[in-house]
Scaffold this active site. Sequence first.
Site, PDB file in Angstrom:
ATOM      1  CD  GLN A 171      -2.880   1.167   0.406  1.00 39.82           C
ATOM      2  OE1 GLN A 171      -3.762   0.293   0.079  1.00 39.82           O
ATOM      3  NE2 GLN A 171      -3.221   2.147  -0.297  1.00 39.82           N
ATOM      4  CG  ASP A 190      -6.733   2.702   7.501  1.00 39.10           C
ATOM      5  OD1 ASP A 190      -7.878   2.263   6.738  1.00 39.10           O
ATOM      6  OD2 ASP A 190      -6.069   1.870   7.707  1.00 39.10           O
TER       7      ASP A 190
HETATM    8  N1   CP Z   1      -6.335  -1.104   0.547  1.00 39.60           N
HETATM    9  C1   CP Z   1      -6.327  -2.425   0.630  1.00 39.60           C
HETATM   10  O1   CP Z   1      -5.515  -3.234   0.871  1.00 39.60           O
HETATM   11  O2   CP Z   1      -7.713  -2.894   0.332  1.00 39.60           O
HETATM   12  P1   CP Z   1      -8.203  -4.235   0.295  1.00 39.60           P
HETATM   13  O3   CP Z   1      -8.306  -4.544   1.955  1.00 39.60           O
HETATM   14  O4   CP Z   1      -9.633  -4.285  -0.135  1.00 39.60           O
HETATM   15  O5   CP Z   1      -7.038  -5.303  -0.266  1.00 39.60           O
HETATM   16  N1  NVA Z   2      -5.979  -0.617   8.605  1.00 43.38           N
HETATM   17  C1  NVA Z   2      -6.875  -1.648   7.722  1.00 43.38           C
HETATM   18  C2  NVA Z   2      -6.323  -1.481   6.374  1.00 43.38           C
HETATM   19  C3  NVA Z   2      -7.247  -2.229   5.532  1.00 43.38           C
HETATM   20  C4  NVA Z   2      -6.763  -2.070   3.949  1.00 43.38           C
HETATM   21  C5  NVA Z   2      -7.054  -2.765   8.156  1.00 43.38           C
HETATM   22  O1  NVA Z   2      -6.142  -3.317   8.714  1.00 43.38           O
HETATM   23  O2  NVA Z   2      -8.029  -3.415   8.348  1.00 43.38           O
END
Ligand code: CP
Ligand code: NVA
Length: 301
Positions: A128, A220
Amino acid sequence: MKDLLSVCDIQGEVEYILELAEKIKHGEIEDKPLEGKTLAMIFQKSSTRTRVSFDVGMYQLGGRGIFLSSQDLQMGRGEPISDTAKVLSRFVDGIMIRATKHRDVEELSKYATVPVISGLTDLEHPCQALADVLTIKEHFGDLKGRKLTFVGDGNNVCNSLLLIAPMLEMDMAVACPKNYIPNKEILKKAKKIAEKNNCEIIVTSDKQEALKDTDIVYTDVWVSMGDEKEELQRKKDFMPYQVNNELMNLANSNAIFMHCLPAIRGEEVTSDVIDGSQSVVFDQAENRLHAQKAILYYYLK
Ligand code: CP
Ligand code: NVA
């Protein structure tokens, strides 16, 4: 350098991988560089972007991805990770894993003889972070001297950004409630890199301080996968850190808004911000594909 578990694993290589991603995005590499190669993709948690972009990425590079839900694997019935690593290494050319515990990915990497790429753990989300800096570079034309402010939970996504930003000579601020600061070890590593590269890392509960002169506002979800039990408390604690127009006004007037997605409108971000003119979230999501193709090329070729 076999594996990508942390942004630290590509320290010194980030710029090269970014250039590779730009080349790949613009069709400037050979046809089918990964012809005949296979990637096992283990998922212990849900995913849209990571799953589809790795799968499509492998296909577009001439190879193939194999989706493996950990529930369907014998691993889900207690087969040791070490045995899984050794067996998969006999079949495939690389293993991508999204795991609940970072130490499970370390265990997999210890026993696998093929590259292991993390697609998110409780500690980091390195793929990411690479897509994110690619997006920032495309938008502003440069990275050095830019300031990124992460607002909200000092989580896996925040941790990887904390490592990658100073590697690229960017400043980074984290605005979060006191109980949700990023991982201490990561912070220590990030500050060391920042010191070497003459840039700044700050973690503060003061939004105004964090957002001053910032080029990128990033947030996030408040409740990451695995944090569901704390949902009510978290929603209360993070409400003052919601990214809305008022908060965006604390940043530079040409600042962009970023989010790794999935997002919950009305919680960590309002609709007018995420669907507004400053938001680059869908370019950012698209770049998961290009950045990951660069990672796959780099690790599997
Ligand atoms: N941003 C991200 O990793 O999205 P997903 O959880 O959909 O893979
Ligand atoms: N911080 C979030 C990111 C998802 C892509 C999680 O870990 O659920």
